[in-house]
Design an enzyme around this catalytic site. Structure first.
Site, PDB file in Angstrom:
ATOM      1  N   HIS A   1       3.545  -5.593   3.657  1.00 24.65           N
ATOM      2  CA  HIS A   1       3.539  -5.382   5.113  1.00 24.65           C
ATOM      3  C   HIS A   1       2.341  -4.523   5.550  1.00 24.65           C
ATOM      4  O   HIS A   1       1.817  -3.716   4.785  1.00 24.65           O
ATOM      5  CB  HIS A   1       4.842  -4.693   5.559  1.00 24.65           C
ATOM      6  CG  HIS A   1       4.988  -3.318   4.975  1.00 24.65           C
ATOM      7  ND1 HIS A   1       5.514  -3.090   3.723  1.00 24.65           N
ATOM      8  CD2 HIS A   1       4.642  -2.099   5.456  1.00 24.65           C
ATOM      9  CE1 HIS A   1       5.488  -1.796   3.473  1.00 24.65           C
ATOM     10  NE2 HIS A   1       4.961  -1.157   4.513  1.00 24.65           N
ATOM     11  N   ILE A   2       1.931  -4.713   6.807  1.00 28.67           N
ATOM     12  CA  ILE A   2       0.941  -3.807   7.430  1.00 28.67           C
ATOM     13  C   ILE A   2       1.326  -3.597   8.885  1.00 28.67           C
ATOM     14  O   ILE A   2       1.829  -4.509   9.538  1.00 28.67           O
ATOM     15  CB  ILE A   2      -0.520  -4.360   7.396  1.00 28.67           C
ATOM     16  CG1 ILE A   2      -0.566  -5.858   7.742  1.00 28.67           C
ATOM     17  CG2 ILE A   2      -1.197  -4.063   6.083  1.00 28.67           C
ATOM     18  CD1 ILE A   2      -1.968  -6.366   8.044  1.00 28.67           C
TER      19      ILE A   2
ATOM     20  N   SER B   1      -6.907  -5.507   0.184  1.00 29.40           N
ATOM     21  CA  SER B   1      -7.939  -6.291   0.860  1.00 29.40           C
ATOM     22  C   SER B   1      -9.307  -5.899   0.315  1.00 29.40           C
ATOM     23  O   SER B   1      -9.471  -4.791  -0.230  1.00 29.40           O
ATOM     24  CB  SER B   1      -7.865  -5.956   2.356  1.00 29.40           C
ATOM     25  OG  SER B   1      -9.034  -6.336   3.022  1.00 29.40           O
TER      26      SER B   1
ATOM     27  N   TYR C   1      -7.598   0.938   9.034  1.00 26.07           N
ATOM     28  CA  TYR C   1      -7.007  -0.032   8.096  1.00 26.07           C
ATOM     29  C   TYR C   1      -7.621   0.116   6.702  1.00 26.07           C
ATOM     30  O   TYR C   1      -6.919   0.180   5.693  1.00 26.07           O
ATOM     31  CB  TYR C   1      -7.222  -1.438   8.660  1.00 26.07           C
ATOM     32  CG  TYR C   1      -6.859  -2.563   7.729  1.00 26.07           C
ATOM     33  CD1 TYR C   1      -5.538  -2.984   7.597  1.00 26.07           C
ATOM     34  CD2 TYR C   1      -7.835  -3.229   6.980  1.00 26.07           C
ATOM     35  CE1 TYR C   1      -5.202  -4.038   6.741  1.00 26.07           C
ATOM     36  CE2 TYR C   1      -7.516  -4.268   6.133  1.00 26.07           C
ATOM     37  CZ  TYR C   1      -6.203  -4.668   6.020  1.00 26.07           C
ATOM     38  OH  TYR C   1      -5.868  -5.701   5.173  1.00 26.07           O
ATOM     39  N   SER C   2      -8.960   0.169   6.663  1.00 25.66           N
ATOM     40  CA  SER C   2      -9.674   0.320   5.394  1.00 25.66           C
ATOM     41  C   SER C   2      -9.213   1.584   4.654  1.00 25.66           C
ATOM     42  O   SER C   2      -9.025   1.563   3.423  1.00 25.66           O
ATOM     43  CB  SER C   2     -11.167   0.488   5.675  1.00 25.66           C
ATOM     44  OG  SER C   2     -11.873  -0.581   5.171  1.00 25.66           O
TER      45      SER C   2
ATOM     46  N   THR D   1      -4.012 -16.381   8.301  1.00 20.94           N
ATOM     47  CA  THR D   1      -2.755 -16.040   8.972  1.00 20.94           C
ATOM     48  C   THR D   1      -3.037 -15.897  10.470  1.00 20.94           C
ATOM     49  O   THR D   1      -4.165 -15.581  10.879  1.00 20.94           O
ATOM     50  CB  THR D   1      -2.150 -14.724   8.431  1.00 20.94           C
ATOM     51  OG1 THR D   1      -3.057 -13.656   8.699  1.00 20.94           O
ATOM     52  CG2 THR D   1      -1.912 -14.803   6.935  1.00 20.94           C
TER      53      THR D   1
END
Ligand SMILES: NC(=O)C1=CN([C@@H]2O[C@H](COP(=O)(O)OP(=O)(O)OC[C@H]3O[C@@H](n4cnc5c(N)ncnc54)[C@H](OP(=O)(O)O)[C@@H]3O)[C@@H](O)[C@H]2O)C=CC1
Ligand SMILES: C[C@H](CCC(=O)NCC(=O)O)[C@H]1CC[C@H]2[C@@H]3C(=O)C[C@@H]4C[C@H](O)CC[C@]4(C)[C@H]3CC[C@]12C
Length: 335
Positions: free
Chosen positions: A162-163, A212, A225-226, A262
């Protein structure tokens, strides 16, 4: 099919009815961006080495030649998939269902989870249930693992996928967003893995962490996010070493993904990144396969991700400038 309500969370169970065998790598591989530098894509399953776990114990680690077909990989195994209501997580749930695994799925949106669980049961899952809730809640990870223990009495594979939502834009200065994203994308992974470890030690099972290329190479517009994805690498790569030192036979697979088709990723970046994303269905199967084979890392799409990592190791500046020049910077929205 029998529907049941589990203390406020809907759950669903049924006997397996049929299996749809799945196949890897059929059809032409799509190429994008840096792929042009990398050449033709090839599955990473032929290239990644096995990690150290498994040595020194009686348990056989599956090798490529001895690995069962996709349909048999996880038959009867007890698997948790987080972020399973859409995207890659949803596709992983369908592959696992075809393999006749027992499934516990999580995400926030109950209505979507209900539909995914129903589809899993149609596809042949040995059983399928869900727990809905947000992973920025500190109590949810333990609740999920308690459900696995009460229902199955153990666990074979934990897939952390999940994110929380984050844009593809200049960093706005919102520190609160970074804190919340760290909680959802990183701290909850640590909490879930910690709660799962006793059961995984017992079953000699696997932890699969979906990350990722943005967690290995920091491009623009993904700063918060990174950061969460880099943190996952730091934590789980260190933990893997400790498990090996302690001769604990629990594997940790870190999945380094490039651009996948996605809905949420395409919506976030297609106006800036003109390249064709790789297929989520194949990506999902590669993740499951890498976890089953106890690989330390999966690179998908293999050529693109591995080429980026190679260029980065030789000249980070060169890679950064290739990335910057491949973006349609004029389309990046400022918040
Ligand atoms: N798609 C891509 O290009 C790439 C994806 N990845 C990685 O792959 C994984 C899956 O990505 P993708 O399938 O694209 O993502 P999606 O946006 O399609 O799916 C995200 C999932 O997480 C759930 N989720 C969102 N917020 C929360 C929350 N606060 N608590 C619990 N669950 C939440 C969503 O369901 P709900 O909204 O119902 O909660 C959904 O099930 C991620 O780890 C991502 O980093 C890595 C590289 C590239
Ligand atoms: C496109 C990125 C790969 C590297 C790159 O810039 N290549 C240049 C080129 O092709 O020429 C993508 C790799 C990782 C992606 C991001 C990701 O990890 C998922 C995020 C999830 C969220 O739902 C929104 C999209 C993402 C930020 C996504 C964006 C594209 C990548 C950066």
């Amino acid at each position: 099919m029998k529907l049941s309500l589990l203390s406020g969370q809907a759950g669903c169970r049924a006997q397996a009815s049929h299996v749809f065998p799945t196949k890897l790598g059929s059809g032409p591989r799509l190429q994008w961006g840096l792929t042009r530098l990398a050449g033709t894509e090839r599955s990473s399953r032929d290239r990644e080495g096995l990690q150290g776990q498994g040595r020194g114990t009686a348990r056989a680690v599956p090798t490529l030649s001895s690995a069962p077909s996709s349909a048999e990989m996880l038959r009867g195994k007890r698997v948790i998939v987080t972020g399973a209501s859409s995207g890659i997580g949803e596709q992983m749930a369908y592959h696992l269902a075809r393999m006749e695994a027992h499934l516990l799925l999580t995400a926030r949106t109950e209505a979507k989870l209900q539909k995914v669980v129903e589809r899993c049961l149609e596809l042949g899952a040995a059983s399928a249930r869900y727990i809905s809730g947000s992973m920025d809640s500190p109590s949810l990870p333990e609740q999920v693992l308690r459900e696995a223990e009460n229902t199955w009495g153990g666990l074979d594979m934990l897939i952390l996928n999940h994110i929380g939502q984050s844009g593809f834009t200049f960093f706005s200065g919102d520190v609160g967003h970074v804190r919340k994203l760290m909680e959802t994308n990183f701290v909850s992974y640590v909490a879930l893995a910690t709660a799962a470890l006793p059961m995984l030690k017992e079953s000699e099972g696997s932890i699969v962490v979906v990350s990722s290329i943005a967690g290995k190479v920091a491009g623009p517009f993904t700063a918060p996010y990174s950061a969460t994805k880099f943190a996952l690498d730091g934590f789980f790569s260190s933990l893997r070493q400790e498990l090996i030192i302690e001769k604990v036979n629990v594997s940790i697979t870190l999945c380094i993904l490039g651009y996948i088709n996605t809905e949420s990723a395409v919506r976030a970046v297609s106006h800036v990144i003109p390249d064709t994303p790789a297929p989520k269905e194949e990506c999902a199967l590669e993740i499951i396969r890498a976890g089953f084979l106890r690989h330390r890392e999966l690179h998908y799409p293999a050529r693109t991700v591995s080429t980026m990592l190679l260029i980065h190791s030789i000249s980070p500046e060169l890679l950064n400038s290739i990335i910057r020049s491949s973006y349609r910077l004029e389309n990046v929205q400022r918040t």
